[in-house]
Scaffold this active site. Structure first.
Site, PDB file in Angstrom:
ATOM      1  N   GLY A  35      34.773  40.045  56.734  1.00 36.52           N
ATOM      2  CA  GLY A  35      35.322  38.971  55.916  1.00 36.52           C
ATOM      3  C   GLY A  35      36.707  39.303  55.407  1.00 36.52           C
ATOM      4  O   GLY A  35      36.902  39.492  54.206  1.00 36.52           O
ATOM      5  N   GLY A  37      39.347  38.219  54.058  1.00 37.88           N
ATOM      6  CA  GLY A  37      40.117  37.270  53.262  1.00 37.88           C
ATOM      7  C   GLY A  37      41.210  38.010  52.523  1.00 37.88           C
ATOM      8  O   GLY A  37      41.743  39.002  53.027  1.00 37.88           O
ATOM      9  N   ALA A  38      41.536  37.559  51.318  1.00 38.68           N
ATOM     10  CA  ALA A  38      42.635  38.184  50.585  1.00 38.68           C
ATOM     11  C   ALA A  38      42.321  39.637  50.222  1.00 38.68           C
ATOM     12  O   ALA A  38      43.062  40.556  50.596  1.00 38.68           O
ATOM     13  CB  ALA A  38      42.946  37.364  49.336  1.00 38.68           C
ATOM     14  N   GLY A  40      39.758  41.530  51.282  1.00 37.97           N
ATOM     15  CA  GLY A  40      39.392  42.279  52.475  1.00 37.97           C
ATOM     16  C   GLY A  40      40.608  42.696  53.279  1.00 37.97           C
ATOM     17  O   GLY A  40      40.685  43.832  53.781  1.00 37.97           O
ATOM     18  N   ASN A 122      32.757  38.409  43.921  1.00 38.31           N
ATOM     19  CA  ASN A 122      32.428  37.862  42.615  1.00 38.31           C
ATOM     20  C   ASN A 122      30.947  37.497  42.566  1.00 38.31           C
ATOM     21  O   ASN A 122      30.325  37.231  43.600  1.00 38.31           O
ATOM     22  CB  ASN A 122      33.251  36.606  42.328  1.00 38.31           C
ATOM     23  CG  ASN A 122      34.672  36.926  41.919  1.00 38.31           C
ATOM     24  OD1 ASN A 122      34.961  37.999  41.397  1.00 38.31           O
ATOM     25  ND2 ASN A 122      35.578  35.997  42.170  1.00 38.31           N
ATOM     26  N   LYS A 203      31.856  41.752  34.302  1.00 42.77           N
ATOM     27  CA  LYS A 203      32.746  40.886  35.078  1.00 42.77           C
ATOM     28  C   LYS A 203      32.147  39.491  35.200  1.00 42.77           C
ATOM     29  O   LYS A 203      32.883  38.491  35.186  1.00 42.77           O
ATOM     30  CB  LYS A 203      32.991  41.471  36.470  1.00 42.77           C
ATOM     31  CG  LYS A 203      33.988  40.656  37.286  1.00 42.77           C
ATOM     32  CD  LYS A 203      34.358  41.301  38.589  1.00 42.77           C
ATOM     33  CE  LYS A 203      35.394  40.472  39.327  1.00 42.77           C
ATOM     34  NZ  LYS A 203      35.796  41.080  40.616  1.00 42.77           N
ATOM     35  N   ASN A 221      44.648  29.960  34.621  1.00 43.16           N
ATOM     36  CA  ASN A 221      43.844  30.714  33.650  1.00 43.16           C
ATOM     37  C   ASN A 221      44.447  30.666  32.252  1.00 43.16           C
ATOM     38  O   ASN A 221      43.736  30.558  31.252  1.00 43.16           O
ATOM     39  CB  ASN A 221      43.712  32.173  34.096  1.00 43.16           C
ATOM     40  CG  ASN A 221      42.870  32.328  35.346  1.00 43.16           C
ATOM     41  OD1 ASN A 221      42.344  31.352  35.880  1.00 43.16           O
ATOM     42  ND2 ASN A 221      42.743  33.551  35.829  1.00 43.16           N
ATOM     43  N   GLU A 285      31.508  29.411  44.105  1.00 43.60           N
ATOM     44  CA  GLU A 285      30.609  30.540  43.867  1.00 43.60           C
ATOM     45  C   GLU A 285      29.736  30.332  42.631  1.00 43.60           C
ATOM     46  O   GLU A 285      29.123  31.270  42.130  1.00 43.60           O
ATOM     47  CB  GLU A 285      31.444  31.816  43.691  1.00 43.60           C
ATOM     48  CG  GLU A 285      32.272  32.164  44.913  1.00 43.60           C
ATOM     49  CD  GLU A 285      33.323  33.232  44.630  1.00 43.60           C
ATOM     50  OE1 GLU A 285      33.500  34.117  45.483  1.00 43.60           O
ATOM     51  OE2 GLU A 285      33.958  33.168  43.552  1.00 43.60           O
TER      52      GLU A 285
END
Length: 322
Positions: A35, A37-38, A40, A122, A203, A221, A285
């Site tokens: 995977g 992604g960013a 990884g 996450n 977390k 955020n 998620e």
């Protein structure tokens, strides 16, 4: 006498931890990033630069794939190579949490039983659901605060320095503490945490407070520092702390709230993953973040109405977009 520059190939489970530490400086590990992604992609680049044999297992069907870190030259990796799986010492799983089962099932048959599986994502609960598939392996959990962003399919930007914690999920992984040194050599700082689930819970609280609200409000955020959100954030954190304490994990409400507020400020210009998933009409998620909290709360008979309301609002957005 061993010639200078010799690379040692060894199975760490057949040697003492002291021996593993002694030869880590010359040991090139076989690592597959599942995977890319960013996060990884970021780890793949740094692990390869550290001298390890790194390959990818991603959605692309071609046998090779390149990743460019910011403005640096692209690095070429093997992709979807079953021989790399069979020789892997470590599989770093960095898919989205809801993709874990779908990603693991096709590759597990190719892995040696001593191959370490490290899950870095996450949320919580995904590994519990697939443990029957991976229980013969050393299973590790990891959490990182490094920031990464993929502006395009073959490029990743390192958007924020952070720390990574890793620990054992099962007994077989207890002897894998040396992996923290391996990762630290590639992308510091990395620490072994004997109570990794405590870190993951902490977390999770941050994610419960930030991700659903930014997904619902479609904001950065930093906007959550506004006064209008403070009551909701305080109630979210309070409910999370009640569940943590009942579940056997230490949780001080004020400390957790202070942590959430610090993260909001420190990542003020960032867009959370849930914001991005809602914006791009993707599955979020939420089931493994707030959903996990709600599952534990139900088992422990604890009321979590504010978290439940945020969960329902995100699920409504998912339904309206699909």
């Amino acid at each position: 006498m061993v010639p200078i520059g010799t690379i040692f190939y060894f199975n760490p489970f057949h040697f003492s931890l002291c021996f593993a530490h002694r030869i880590l400086g010359t040991k090139s590990m076989n690592i597959v990033v599942l995977g890319p992604g960013a996060i990884g992609s970021l780890w793949a680049i740094h692990l390869k630069k550290a001298g390890h044999n790194v390959s990818l297992w991603g959605n692309k069907t071609q046998s090779t794939d390149s990743i460019q870190l910011e403005d640096k030259p692209p690095i070429l990796f093997d992709n979807r190579n079953t021989q790399a799986l069979s020789q892997a010492d470590l599989v770093l799983v960095t898919v989205k949490v809801w993709q874990v089962e779908h990603a693991i099932k096709p590759i597990i048959q190719h892995l040696d039983s001593d191959c370490m599986l490290m899950f870095m994502h996450n949320g919580m609960g995904a590994v519990d659901r697939i443990y029957h598939l991976v229980e013969q392996h050393p299973v590790l959990l990891a959490t990182t605060t490094h920031g990464a962003f993929r502006p395009s399919a073959n490029r990743v930007n390192h958007t924020g320095l952070g720390q990574t914690q890793v620990g054992a999920f099962n007994d077989k992984a207890q002897q894998c503490e040396f992996i923290a040194d391996v990762l630290n050599h590639a992308q510091p700082e990395v620490f072994w945490n004997q109570n990794i689930k405590q870190a993951l819970w902490q977390k999770l609280v941050v994610n419960c407070a930030i991700n659903p609200l930014t997904g619902i409000e479609q904001c950065q955020n930093g906007q959550l520092a506004n006064q209008e959100y403070q009551t909701t954030i305080e109630k979210v954190v309070s409910e999370c702390a009640d569940v943590m304490n009942a579940d056997g994990f230490k949780a001080d409400k004020q400390t957790l709230l202070d942590t959430v507020r610090k993260v909001i400020v420190a990542t003020g210009k960032n867009y959370s993953s849930m914001y991005q998933d809602v914006f791009y009409n993707r599955t979020t998620e939420i089931d493994f973040i707030t959903g996990y909290l709600l599952e534990r709360a139900k088992c422990l008979h604890i009321a979590t109405p504010v978290n439940a309301e945020l969960y329902q609002q995100i699920k409504a957005k998912e339904l309206s977009e699909n």
